[in-house]
Design a protein around this motif. Structure first.
Motif, PDB file in Angstrom:
ATOM      1  N   VAL A 129     -34.510  13.307  20.771  1.00  0.00           N
ATOM      2  CA  VAL A 129     -33.471  12.632  19.989  1.00  0.00           C
ATOM      3  C   VAL A 129     -33.244  11.227  20.538  1.00  0.00           C
ATOM      4  O   VAL A 129     -33.169  11.034  21.758  1.00  0.00           O
ATOM      5  CB  VAL A 129     -32.141  13.426  20.044  1.00  0.00           C
ATOM      6  CG1 VAL A 129     -31.039  12.685  19.303  1.00  0.00           C
ATOM      7  CG2 VAL A 129     -32.324  14.824  19.473  1.00  0.00           C
ATOM      8  N   THR A 130     -33.136  10.252  19.650  1.00  0.00           N
ATOM      9  CA  THR A 130     -32.688   8.915  20.044  1.00  0.00           C
ATOM     10  C   THR A 130     -31.170   8.888  19.979  1.00  0.00           C
ATOM     11  O   THR A 130     -30.575   9.192  18.945  1.00  0.00           O
ATOM     12  CB  THR A 130     -33.263   7.833  19.127  1.00  0.00           C
ATOM     13  OG1 THR A 130     -34.674   7.746  19.317  1.00  0.00           O
ATOM     14  CG2 THR A 130     -32.654   6.469  19.442  1.00  0.00           C
ATOM     15  N   ARG A 131     -30.547   8.544  21.098  1.00  0.00           N
ATOM     16  CA  ARG A 131     -29.079   8.552  21.202  1.00  0.00           C
ATOM     17  C   ARG A 131     -28.605   7.167  21.616  1.00  0.00           C
ATOM     18  O   ARG A 131     -29.156   6.549  22.527  1.00  0.00           O
ATOM     19  CB  ARG A 131     -28.640   9.611  22.213  1.00  0.00           C
ATOM     20  CG  ARG A 131     -27.126   9.747  22.374  1.00  0.00           C
ATOM     21  CD  ARG A 131     -26.772  11.035  23.113  1.00  0.00           C
ATOM     22  NE  ARG A 131     -27.082  12.196  22.281  1.00  0.00           N
ATOM     23  CZ  ARG A 131     -27.888  13.199  22.657  1.00  0.00           C
ATOM     24  NH1 ARG A 131     -28.453  13.191  23.849  1.00  0.00           N
ATOM     25  NH2 ARG A 131     -28.112  14.208  21.836  1.00  0.00           N
ATOM     26  N   SER A 132     -27.565   6.684  20.957  1.00  0.00           N
ATOM     27  CA  SER A 132     -27.004   5.367  21.248  1.00  0.00           C
ATOM     28  C   SER A 132     -25.537   5.505  21.606  1.00  0.00           C
ATOM     29  O   SER A 132     -24.749   6.066  20.832  1.00  0.00           O
ATOM     30  CB  SER A 132     -27.143   4.438  20.037  1.00  0.00           C
ATOM     31  OG  SER A 132     -28.475   4.362  19.599  1.00  0.00           O
ATOM     32  N   TYR A 146     -48.165  13.168  24.411  1.00  0.00           N
ATOM     33  CA  TYR A 146     -47.835  11.747  24.471  1.00  0.00           C
ATOM     34  C   TYR A 146     -46.641  11.464  23.581  1.00  0.00           C
ATOM     35  O   TYR A 146     -46.289  12.253  22.699  1.00  0.00           O
ATOM     36  CB  TYR A 146     -49.036  10.874  24.090  1.00  0.00           C
ATOM     37  CG  TYR A 146     -49.527  11.047  22.674  1.00  0.00           C
ATOM     38  CD1 TYR A 146     -48.987  10.311  21.623  1.00  0.00           C
ATOM     39  CD2 TYR A 146     -50.560  11.930  22.378  1.00  0.00           C
ATOM     40  CE1 TYR A 146     -49.437  10.456  20.325  1.00  0.00           C
ATOM     41  CE2 TYR A 146     -51.031  12.086  21.081  1.00  0.00           C
ATOM     42  CZ  TYR A 146     -50.466  11.343  20.059  1.00  0.00           C
ATOM     43  OH  TYR A 146     -50.919  11.490  18.774  1.00  0.00           O
ATOM     44  N   LEU A 147     -46.023  10.317  23.816  1.00  0.00           N
ATOM     45  CA  LEU A 147     -44.828   9.879  23.102  1.00  0.00           C
ATOM     46  C   LEU A 147     -45.045   8.443  22.649  1.00  0.00           C
ATOM     47  O   LEU A 147     -45.452   7.590  23.448  1.00  0.00           O
ATOM     48  CB  LEU A 147     -43.611   9.950  24.031  1.00  0.00           C
ATOM     49  CG  LEU A 147     -42.274   9.464  23.468  1.00  0.00           C
ATOM     50  CD1 LEU A 147     -41.647  10.538  22.590  1.00  0.00           C
ATOM     51  CD2 LEU A 147     -41.327   9.101  24.611  1.00  0.00           C
ATOM     52  N   ILE A 148     -44.788   8.178  21.371  1.00  0.00           N
ATOM     53  CA  ILE A 148     -44.808   6.817  20.840  1.00  0.00           C
ATOM     54  C   ILE A 148     -43.365   6.421  20.572  1.00  0.00           C
ATOM     55  O   ILE A 148     -42.598   7.194  19.991  1.00  0.00           O
ATOM     56  CB  ILE A 148     -45.633   6.730  19.547  1.00  0.00           C
ATOM     57  CG1 ILE A 148     -47.045   7.276  19.769  1.00  0.00           C
ATOM     58  CG2 ILE A 148     -45.703   5.288  19.050  1.00  0.00           C
ATOM     59  CD1 ILE A 148     -47.843   7.419  18.486  1.00  0.00           C
ATOM     60  N   PHE A 149     -42.976   5.223  20.984  1.00  0.00           N
ATOM     61  CA  PHE A 149     -41.585   4.798  20.805  1.00  0.00           C
ATOM     62  C   PHE A 149     -41.534   3.278  20.712  1.00  0.00           C
ATOM     63  O   PHE A 149     -42.488   2.572  21.060  1.00  0.00           O
ATOM     64  CB  PHE A 149     -40.710   5.299  21.958  1.00  0.00           C
ATOM     65  CG  PHE A 149     -41.082   4.733  23.307  1.00  0.00           C
ATOM     66  CD1 PHE A 149     -40.367   3.684  23.858  1.00  0.00           C
ATOM     67  CD2 PHE A 149     -42.155   5.254  24.029  1.00  0.00           C
ATOM     68  CE1 PHE A 149     -40.698   3.156  25.103  1.00  0.00           C
ATOM     69  CE2 PHE A 149     -42.498   4.735  25.264  1.00  0.00           C
ATOM     70  CZ  PHE A 149     -41.770   3.684  25.804  1.00  0.00           C
ATOM     71  N   SER A 150     -40.408   2.762  20.238  1.00  0.00           N
ATOM     72  CA  SER A 150     -40.221   1.315  20.145  1.00  0.00           C
ATOM     73  C   SER A 150     -39.303   0.848  21.268  1.00  0.00           C
ATOM     74  O   SER A 150     -38.436   1.579  21.741  1.00  0.00           O
ATOM     75  CB  SER A 150     -39.645   0.927  18.779  1.00  0.00           C
ATOM     76  OG  SER A 150     -38.327   1.427  18.629  1.00  0.00           O
ATOM     77  N   GLY A 199     -36.347   3.929  21.878  1.00  0.00           N
ATOM     78  CA  GLY A 199     -36.032   4.997  20.940  1.00  0.00           C
ATOM     79  C   GLY A 199     -36.958   4.961  19.748  1.00  0.00           C
ATOM     80  O   GLY A 199     -38.102   4.511  19.857  1.00  0.00           O
ATOM     81  N   ASN A 200     -36.455   5.472  18.587  1.00  0.00           N
ATOM     82  CA  ASN A 200     -37.211   5.321  17.354  1.00  0.00           C
ATOM     83  C   ASN A 200     -38.611   5.902  17.532  1.00  0.00           C
ATOM     84  O   ASN A 200     -39.612   5.235  17.327  1.00  0.00           O
ATOM     85  CB  ASN A 200     -37.261   3.823  17.039  1.00  0.00           C
ATOM     86  CG  ASN A 200     -37.378   3.524  15.571  1.00  0.00           C
ATOM     87  OD1 ASN A 200     -38.364   2.954  15.155  1.00  0.00           O
ATOM     88  ND2 ASN A 200     -36.397   3.894  14.787  1.00  0.00           N
TER      89      ASN A 200
END
Length: 313
Positions: A158-161, A206-210, A196-197
């Motif tokens: 989860v992306t959390r802000s 693997y993980l892709i993120f911005s 995140g994102n």
């Protein structure tokens, strides 16, 4: 894809592509249009796509749309039956295609008109159609939750802000009744620069993120990075390079095993240099209403061209 699968994962993830590929527009005029589009996910067979389309201001109203691959083309997108009233964003299928996760400000009690921030919801998908959205208990906090990505074993990233802070990525392990508390990914991922994102491989390889971390390619936006997970530890992320991180970079990445591609959202400017000749009234109007007019569109690139392995299927 068998030759790609036989290569060592580390070789693919850490080696730059031999040549710079040029991503192509995904489903131009159907899914990628002159409207603002972002956030995209595919069913396991690659024949159903769910994505976001937004109002002209980009940030006041968003809904979820879907299109089907039939007779060699994508059908005209339609609003999902449970969307269209509240701001719904960032769809993500589970690896088996039976659940769709998304973020929403839809009310969580009779007293609310809309919720104060985005939280994670999910809806079941069966042969008979879509169910009723349910709040994803265990994935939400008083902060804002947006993007999700789901592993094969049921862990949800989860992306959390925070209210006054940058985005971070958390992993929620599956439990019998839902999901456990979120564990933030290490500093090599959560650098403090809006990380995140994201998209996680179904087997968490693997993980892709911005991210806006220093050293990026995009001059003013978020670059896409990939990090390998080895023996339970996330490695130093690699920038996916100029092919993907053009203009304002890339957003909402997703890997589509059935297509062997990476698809992501990008806003490309209306013009970068003056046209060779003056635009006519008709040409200008057409360009205003077409992909590449400054609103978000989806671009597709082969996994091998950006040094990514095919996920296990």
């Amino acid at each position: 894809m068998s030759s790609l699968l036989s290569l060592p994962l580390a070789l693919l993830l850490h080696a730059a592509p031999a040549a710079t590929p040029e991503p192509v527009l995904f489903a131009p005029g159907v899914v990628s249009t002159g409207n603002e589009e972002f956030g995209i996910t595919f069913s396991p067979d690659g024949r159903t796509v769910v994505f976001n389309r937004a109002d002209p201001t980009r940030f006041q109203f968003q809904l979820l749309m879907t299109s089907q691959w039939r007779d060699g083309r994508w059908t005209t997108p339609e609003v999902l039956p449970f969307s269209g009233r509240y701001r719904d964003i960032d769809p993500a299928f589970s690896p088996d295609g039976k659940r769709l996760f998304f973020a929403s400000v839809r009310p969580q009690s009779k007293e609310e008109v809309v919720h104060a921030d985005f939280d994670i919801w999910f809806v079941e998908r069966t042969d008979k159609g879509w169910g009723t959205p349910r709040l994803a208990e265990g994935l939400n906090t008083p902060d804002t939750e947006t993007n999700t990505s789901v592993s094969r074993e049921g862990a949800v990233y989860v992306t959390r802000s925070q209210k006054a802070g940058k985005r971070r990525i958390y992993r929620h392990a599956p439990q019998a009744s839902g999901w456990g508390p979120g564990e933030p990914l290490p500093e090599v991922i959560n650098s403090g620069h809006g990380d995140g994102n994201h998209f996680v491989d179904a087997d968490e390889r693997y993980l892709i993120f911005s991210s806006q971390r220093p050293g990026g390619v995009a001059p003013d936006g978020y670059d896409l990075y990939v990090s390998e997970r080895k023996e339970g530890q996330w490695g130093v992320p690699r920038n996916l390079g100029q092919a993907v991180n053009q203009f304002d970079g890339g957003l909402t990445p997703t890997v589509v095993p059935a297509r062997g591609t990476l698809i992501y959202a990008q806003r490309r400017p209306f013009v970068t240099t003056p046209p060779e000749r003056p635009l006519t009234t008709k040409e200008f109007a057409t360009k205003l209403e077409s992909p590449g007019n400054g609103n978000g569109d989806f671009y597709e690139v082969r996994l091998a061209d950006v040094g990514l392995p095919a996920p296990g299927r």
